[in-house]
Design a protein around this motif. Structure first.
Motif, PDB file in Angstrom:
ATOM      1  N   UNK A 276       0.846  -1.273  -0.219  1.00  0.00           N
ATOM      2  CA  UNK A 276       0.025  -0.033  -0.029  1.00  0.00           C
ATOM      3  C   UNK A 276       0.987   1.346  -0.064  1.00  0.00           C
ATOM      4  N   UNK A 277       0.594   2.077  -1.200  1.00  0.00           N
ATOM      5  CA  UNK A 277       1.802   3.305  -1.249  1.00  0.00           C
ATOM      6  C   UNK A 277       1.416   4.196  -0.026  1.00  0.00           C
ATOM      7  N   UNK A 278       0.263   4.208   0.686  1.00  0.00           N
ATOM      8  CA  UNK A 278       0.111   5.327   1.765  1.00  0.00           C
ATOM      9  C   UNK A 278       0.954   5.071   2.964  1.00  0.00           C
ATOM     10  N   UNK A 279       1.653   3.714   2.898  1.00  0.00           N
ATOM     11  CA  UNK A 279       2.581   3.325   3.988  1.00  0.00           C
ATOM     12  C   UNK A 279       3.940   4.180   3.678  1.00  0.00           C
ATOM     13  N   UNK A 280       4.204   5.139   4.523  1.00  0.00           N
ATOM     14  CA  UNK A 280       5.145   6.180   4.146  1.00  0.00           C
ATOM     15  C   UNK A 280       4.648   7.446   3.864  1.00  0.00           C
ATOM     16  N   UNK A 281       3.427   7.693   4.229  1.00  0.00           N
ATOM     17  CA  UNK A 281       2.942   9.226   3.753  1.00  0.00           C
ATOM     18  C   UNK A 281       2.071   9.418   2.787  1.00  0.00           C
ATOM     19  N   UNK A 282       1.393  10.515   2.928  1.00  0.00           N
ATOM     20  CA  UNK A 282       0.389  11.081   1.692  1.00  0.00           C
ATOM     21  C   UNK A 282       1.608  11.661   0.779  1.00  0.00           C
ATOM     22  N   UNK A 283       2.744  12.177   1.294  1.00  0.00           N
ATOM     23  CA  UNK A 283       3.624  12.741   0.321  1.00  0.00           C
ATOM     24  C   UNK A 283       4.263  11.830  -0.481  1.00  0.00           C
ATOM     25  N   UNK A 290       2.900  11.672  -9.446  1.00  0.00           N
ATOM     26  CA  UNK A 290       3.553  12.745 -10.133  1.00  0.00           C
ATOM     27  C   UNK A 290       4.579  12.198 -11.120  1.00  0.00           C
ATOM     28  N   UNK A 291       5.377  11.252 -10.729  1.00  0.00           N
ATOM     29  CA  UNK A 291       6.510  10.606 -11.471  1.00  0.00           C
ATOM     30  C   UNK A 291       6.000   9.471 -12.388  1.00  0.00           C
ATOM     31  N   UNK A 292       5.133   8.888 -12.065  1.00  0.00           N
ATOM     32  CA  UNK A 292       4.512   7.869 -13.075  1.00  0.00           C
ATOM     33  C   UNK A 292       3.889   8.540 -14.030  1.00  0.00           C
ATOM     34  N   UNK A 293       3.058   9.597 -13.721  1.00  0.00           N
ATOM     35  CA  UNK A 293       2.313  10.319 -14.699  1.00  0.00           C
ATOM     36  C   UNK A 293       3.209  10.917 -15.743  1.00  0.00           C
ATOM     37  N   UNK A 294       4.454  11.459 -15.157  1.00  0.00           N
ATOM     38  CA  UNK A 294       5.473  12.106 -16.015  1.00  0.00           C
ATOM     39  C   UNK A 294       5.987  11.119 -17.090  1.00  0.00           C
ATOM     40  N   UNK A 295       5.928   9.705 -16.935  1.00  0.00           N
ATOM     41  CA  UNK A 295       6.394   8.652 -17.756  1.00  0.00           C
ATOM     42  C   UNK A 295       5.674   8.322 -18.959  1.00  0.00           C
ATOM     43  N   UNK A 296       4.345   9.013 -18.741  1.00  0.00           N
ATOM     44  CA  UNK A 296       3.517   8.817 -19.918  1.00  0.00           C
ATOM     45  C   UNK A 296       3.214   7.158 -20.426  1.00  0.00           C
ATOM     46  N   UNK A 297       3.019   6.536 -19.369  1.00  0.00           N
ATOM     47  CA  UNK A 297       2.893   4.977 -19.552  1.00  0.00           C
ATOM     48  C   UNK A 297       1.829   4.475 -20.437  1.00  0.00           C
ATOM     49  N   UNK A 298       2.115   3.503 -21.254  1.00  0.00           N
ATOM     50  CA  UNK A 298       1.102   2.615 -21.952  1.00  0.00           C
ATOM     51  C   UNK A 298       0.923   1.340 -21.193  1.00  0.00           C
ATOM     52  N   UNK A 299       1.375   1.017 -20.255  1.00  0.00           N
ATOM     53  CA  UNK A 299       1.143  -0.060 -19.199  1.00  0.00           C
ATOM     54  C   UNK A 299      -0.070   0.064 -18.411  1.00  0.00           C
ATOM     55  N   UNK A 300      -0.938  -0.826 -18.079  1.00  0.00           N
ATOM     56  CA  UNK A 300      -1.915  -0.868 -17.170  1.00  0.00           C
ATOM     57  C   UNK A 300      -1.234  -1.045 -15.675  1.00  0.00           C
TER      58      UNK A 300
END
Length: 555
Positions: A276-283, A290-300
């Motif tokens: 769960x990505x929330x482990x580590x905080x909302x930040x 943000x980083x995944x969106x910048x990759x403009x992925x074709x992957x599901x």
């Protein structure tokens, strides 16, 4: 080719192809088939780390190859592998029989090579497992990268996290190397392609048997867990007491994004985020988004949550790719059962998540339910279909799965260590008990527990009835097509027949051909509409045309 290290993934039972047993239900909610052919992702971190340090490494998924090729000669193939060290995973106890038998075979064929085991179960049972004469050492704990390298380069005396044989004595070094960050131990997913080139065999190189039909990649985002689900060997309780991990190891957003970029560079296969990505905080959620969106992925992309997330969190997750899937495991539609199991949230919060997933346009939200829980009786276990029907009124993007808690309450978990406190009765304790149980003719006989509310027979029957009712509901809702539905119903019918015969002491040898035939057709779960994840062929997902040709050539 001479290897420094050969990493071997065994089937849960060797040789399952010759055994008249039926284990269909125990793997319904994982990509693996009934012999648990999915290799641990730790193999890829190990291989990446060892290669960076100059070692020649290959992975051999014997379980996947044995499923794909029923005539595959395991011993003949092992004779062809030349390696100084054979590393075998014994992570979950479901591999207790297969891992030990494969270790024995390897040592008989390659007596001069080291045979080393690793994983949570081999750690928990280390004082029993190390006594097998064909096992040289066990690497303990949840991380083996540095210890394995140290063992190879300097020997066991200077290696942390190891128990080994020194002449006639058994010696042990403390479980002291417990990394607090995963950033140094990322996965080079191109290793899988290099591995195919080494083995010239896609099946034996694949993470699991149906990988070429429904490939999926994974990113480990953490080690350890803040939650205490009572039967889980990966809970906070188990990690602290059995594996000495008292602090979570968190992978940074940047390391997560780098790993995703590496996958996306070579393929368009779906990517599952473990933890769960929330482990580590909302930040951390915001930064990963943000980083995944910048990759403009074709992957599901597929994200799991341990408790229902807020709409704000889901908004960040939705932005990561064009197609995003969600998963959560409520375990039961009943809040008191869920709470007793270690999932303390309400149906209201779950239903809010369902509603938010619909409004935000997620591709799908999958719910996972379980049979064999505290306070759970048959009528509650089989009511999953009713609750699923209700939730589908909120969102048609919803799917659901149910399975027994099988085959084991995990050694090291709270329910295993103090069963009476949670209403469990643990029936298997010694490692050899687990080895024998896995050879049972029906999966019900391999269960290592009963509860105060259901015995083993009732748990098995309730599991089959719950699965049948949910399957029928999914068929009526148009989620499962007719061919897949009929195949699954055939499996349920056979499961009930074998169960009845075994309970009455009637031999099932005459059913072996039918069992084998259904086992061969069970990958229809992928091909005919019962897949847990998005599906399309591996060759279609690989970007490089030369690599696509190689994949096609070595099938």
């Amino acid at each position: 080719m001479k290897l420094d290290v050969a990493l071997i993934h065994p089937p849960s039972v060797y040789d399952f192809r010759k055994s008249p047993s039926y284990a269909s239900m125990i793997s319904e909610v994982i990509p693996s088939m009934y012999v648990f052919d999915m290799m641990p992702y730790g193999f890829l971190t190990l291989a990446t780390y060892l290669e960076k340090n100059g070692l020649n490494v290959a992975i051999f998924n014997l379980a996947a190859k044995m499923l794909k090729d029923r005539s595959f000669d395991v011993e003949k193939y092992i004779k062809r592998i030349e390696a100084d060290l054979f590393g075998i995973d014994l992570h979950w106890a479901v591999h207790a029989q297969g891992a030990i038998e494969i270790a024995r075979i390897i040592k008989e064929i390659h007596p001069e090579s080291k045979v080393v085991l690793g994983g949570l179960s081999s750690t928990y049972f280390r004082y029993e497992v190390i006594r097998y004469p064909f096992i040289d050492a066990i690497l303990t704990g949840d991380s083996a990268e540095l210890p394995l390298l140290r063992y190879i380069e300097e020997g066991p005396e200077r290696t942390p996290n190891i128990i080994w044989k020194d002449g006639g004595k058994i010696r042990e070094n403390p479980l002291s190397w417990i990394p607090e960050s995963l950033d140094e131990f990322g996965i080079d997913h191109e290793f899988l392609l290099r591995n195919v080139k080494k083995t010239r065999d896609l099946a034996i190189s694949s993470p699991f048997a149906s990988f070429d039909e429904a490939p999926i990649a994974g990113v480990i985002t953490m080690k350890g867990c803040p939650f205490n689900c009572i039967t889980c060997g990966g809970s906070r309780f188990a990690y602290e007491r059995a594996y000495m991990r008292r602090k979570l190891a968190i992978k940074s957003p940047e390391a997560i994004a780098d790993e995703v970029e590496g996958i996306a560079r070579i393929s368009k296969m779906p990517i599952f985020f473990v933890g769960d990505l929330r482990i580590g905080g909302m930040g951390r959620v915001e930064r990963v988004s943000k980083l995944l969106k910048e990759l403009d992925l074709e992957n599901e992309l597929i994200f799991e949550f341990f408790t229902p997330p807020s709409k704000e969190v889901l908004g960040y997750i939705r932005r990561t790719s064009h197609s995003v899937y969600l998963q959560i495991s409520p375990e039961s539609p009943f809040e008191d059962i869920r709470r007793a199991f270690g999932r303390p949230y309400t149906n209201q919060s779950l239903e809010k998540m369902v509603s938010n997933s619909e409004s935000l346009g997620f591709e799908r939200l999958d719910l996972y339910f379980m049979v064999g829980l505290p306070f759970q009786r048959r009528e509650q276990a089989i009511s999953v279909a009713d609750y699923f029907r209700k939730l589908r009124e909120i969102s048609k993007r919803l799917d659901s799965f149910v399975s027994p808690l099988a085959p084991f309450v995990d050694p090291g978990s709270r329910a295993y260590m103090d069963p009476g406190a949670f209403g469990y009765i643990i029936t298997l304790r010694d490692f050899e008990d687990y080895r024998r149980a896995l050879l049972s003719e029906h999966w019900m006989k391999s269960l290592n527990y009963e509860t105060r509310w259901m015995n083993r027979r009732e748990i098995a029957e309730a599991s089959l009835d719950a699965y049948e009712r949910l399957l029928a509901e999914r068929y009526l809702q148009g989620i499962v097509d007719e061919e897949a539905y009929e195949l699954a119903m055939e499996r349920i019918k056979l499961d009930k027949l074998v169960l009845d015969r075994v309970e009455r002491g009637i031999p099932i040898d005459d059913l072996k051909d039918r069992i084998d035939e259904l086992a061969r057709r069970s990958d229809a779960r992928v091909k005919k509409g019962l897949s847990l994840y998005p599906t399309s062929g591996l060759a279609e997902r690989i970007r490089n045309p030369i690599l696509r040709a190689l994949i096609t050539l070595v099938r």
